[in-house]
Write an enzyme that holds these catalytic residues in place. Structure first.
Site, mmCIF file in Angstrom:
data_model
loop_
_atom_site.group_PDB
_atom_site.id
_atom_site.type_symbol
_atom_site.label_atom_id
_atom_site.label_comp_id
_atom_site.label_asym_id
_atom_site.label_seq_id
_atom_site.Cartn_x
_atom_site.Cartn_y
_atom_site.Cartn_z
ATOM 1 C CE1 TYR A 135 -12.716 -0.476 -7.564
ATOM 2 C CE2 TYR A 135 -14.769 0.654 -7.442
ATOM 3 C CZ TYR A 135 -13.992 -0.535 -7.405
ATOM 4 O OH TYR A 135 -14.846 -1.729 -7.589
ATOM 5 N NE ARG A 165 -14.488 0.051 0.597
ATOM 6 C CZ ARG A 165 -15.612 -0.411 -0.020
ATOM 7 N NH1 ARG A 165 -16.000 -1.614 0.442
ATOM 8 N NH2 ARG A 165 -16.379 0.256 -0.835
ATOM 9 N NE ARG A 176 3.740 -0.549 -19.841
ATOM 10 C CZ ARG A 176 4.320 -1.961 -19.761
ATOM 11 N NH1 ARG A 176 5.773 -1.971 -19.913
ATOM 12 N NH2 ARG A 176 3.689 -2.786 -19.228
ATOM 13 C CG HIS A 222 6.210 -3.762 -14.402
ATOM 14 N ND1 HIS A 222 6.296 -3.278 -15.966
ATOM 15 C CD2 HIS A 222 5.125 -4.793 -14.444
ATOM 16 C CE1 HIS A 222 5.700 -4.075 -16.580
ATOM 17 N NE2 HIS A 222 4.829 -5.027 -15.682
ATOM 18 C CE LYS A 258 -15.368 0.236 -3.927
ATOM 19 N NZ LYS A 258 -15.861 -1.218 -4.699
ATOM 20 C CG LEU A 312 -14.143 -4.612 -1.512
ATOM 21 C CD1 LEU A 312 -13.003 -4.197 -1.666
ATOM 22 C CD2 LEU A 312 -15.412 -3.926 -2.030
HETATM 23 C C1 PLP Z 1 -16.043 -7.420 -5.475
HETATM 24 C C2 PLP Z 1 -16.923 -6.623 -4.491
HETATM 25 N N1 PLP Z 1 -17.423 -7.257 -3.280
HETATM 26 C C3 PLP Z 1 -18.207 -6.385 -2.651
HETATM 27 C C4 PLP Z 1 -18.900 -5.014 -2.928
HETATM 28 C C5 PLP Z 1 -19.628 -4.524 -2.068
HETATM 29 O O1 PLP Z 1 -19.035 -3.429 -1.436
HETATM 30 P P1 PLP Z 1 -19.901 -2.121 -0.939
HETATM 31 O O2 PLP Z 1 -20.878 -2.591 -0.120
HETATM 32 O O3 PLP Z 1 -18.925 -1.367 -0.143
HETATM 33 O O4 PLP Z 1 -20.416 -1.492 -2.230
HETATM 34 C C6 PLP Z 1 -18.576 -4.551 -4.175
HETATM 35 C C7 PLP Z 1 -18.806 -3.506 -4.589
HETATM 36 O O5 PLP Z 1 -18.559 -2.633 -5.625
HETATM 37 C C8 PLP Z 1 -17.333 -5.260 -5.177
HETATM 38 O O6 PLP Z 1 -16.976 -4.593 -6.268
#
Ligand code: PLP
Length: 295
Positions: A35, A54, A102, A104, A149, A205
């Site tokens: 997402y 991303r 279902r 995996h 993400k 992330l």
């Molecule tokens: C675990 C995590 N780290 C960092 C971020 C920050 O990312 P961004 O600046 O792209 O929103 C998010 C945003 O949802 C997140 O869920």
């Protein structure tokens, strides 16, 4: 026509109540999806190209086909933004591996499910920006691919709940004695005038806001180091910031009940917050995402 509840599902914009997905969707069964959350200011999606890059990276990491080209994503996203009554929005999009019995292992030849919704943008209230917010800390018990993400957010959800129950805005995470990020944001510290944050690796992330903050610091001569940050350094920091698309840049003034610095948002935070707001205004005026330049 603008309706408060228009969403996008598999190529169509329709009322929220009519958007239906099979219970066999792998997003529902396995959390098998990725997402993005894109902030939208005055109907201009902020850093959209970077969010789409991303997304592409997350899809590739979980071996999912990107259902749309960047131009198609852009067209669908702008149409959904236009369908909302509010100008500032938080546009959420997710792609799951699709509907299949279902099992995996990946199913053969299924169509990914694409869902998007765009809600009113919720940024921190002005009093919180002015006075800062509380955070707590916890051990980072998530998996080792936090760079993807993924919609499989149970680890983040459990960690965020700890701070929600403590009346705090975030849970700052340590893996052993090393700072990673927070449950839904990246973390920066300031010590003796130097900003520091962990480098982008598989334990955090790669935040789009993180990149903007790094670019703004560099363009404006604010000393910055991207390197391993220890728990000890976090607890001794003069300033702590959390960054995300919805929080933007927010000062943390207590950590686990202990005061950070003098217990107020610090001068480096104030400068960065101002630079961020100026950059946003510039983007909105231009009507498109553009590069950071020195202020
Ligand atoms: C675990 C995590 N780290 C960092 C971020 C920050 O990312 P961004 O600046 O792209 O929103 C998010 C945003 O949802 C997140 O869920």
């Amino acid at each position: 026509m603008r309706s408060a509840t228009s969403v996008f599902l598999n190529g169509r914009i329709l009322p929220l109540g009519e958007a239906k997905v099979s219970v066999l969707d792998r997003g529902f069964i396995f959390g098998d999806g990725v997402y993005e959350l894109v902030p939208v200011y005055s109907r201009v999606p902020f850093r959209l190209d970077e969010h789409l890059v991303r997304l592409e990276r997350s899809l590739a990491a979980v071996a999912m086909r990107n259902p749309y080209t960047a131009a198609q994503w852009r067209r669908h996203i702008l149409a959904l933004i236009e369908a909302q009554p509010h100008a500032d929005q938080g546009l959420y999009l997710q792609v799951t591996r699709g509907v299949a019995p279902r099992d995996h292992a990946f199913p053969q030849s299924v169509e990914p499910t694409v869902f998007m919704m765009s809600n009113p943008l919720v940024n921190p209230p002005p009093a919180q920006v002015e006075h800062g917010a509380a955070a707590i800390s916890a051990q980072d018990h998530r998996w080792l691919r936090c760079d993807i993400k993924s919609t499989s957010l149970i680890g983040n959800v459990m960690l965020r709940q700890l701070s929600a129950e403590a009346g705090a805005v975030e849970t700052i995470l340590f893996r052993g004695t090393r700072l990673t990020e927070a449950s839904a944001s990246n973390v920066f510290i300031v010590r003796r005038g130097v900003i520091a944050s962990p480098p982008k690796d598989s334990l955090i992330l790669p935040g789009i806001t993180y990149d903007v903050v790094v670019e703004l610091a560099r363009a404006n001569g604010m000393p910055l180091e991207l390197r391993e940050v220890s728990e000890k350094e976090v607890r001794a920091a003069d300033e702590i910031w959390v960054t995300s698309s919805s929080k933007e840049v927010l000062a943390i003034v207590t950590l686990d009940g202990a005061q950070v610095g003098d217990g107020r948002p610090g001068p480096h935070f104030r400068r960065m917050y101002q630079l961020y707001q100026e950059f946003k205004r510039k983007v909105m005026r231009a009507g498109k995402t553009e590069a950071v330049s020195a202020a």
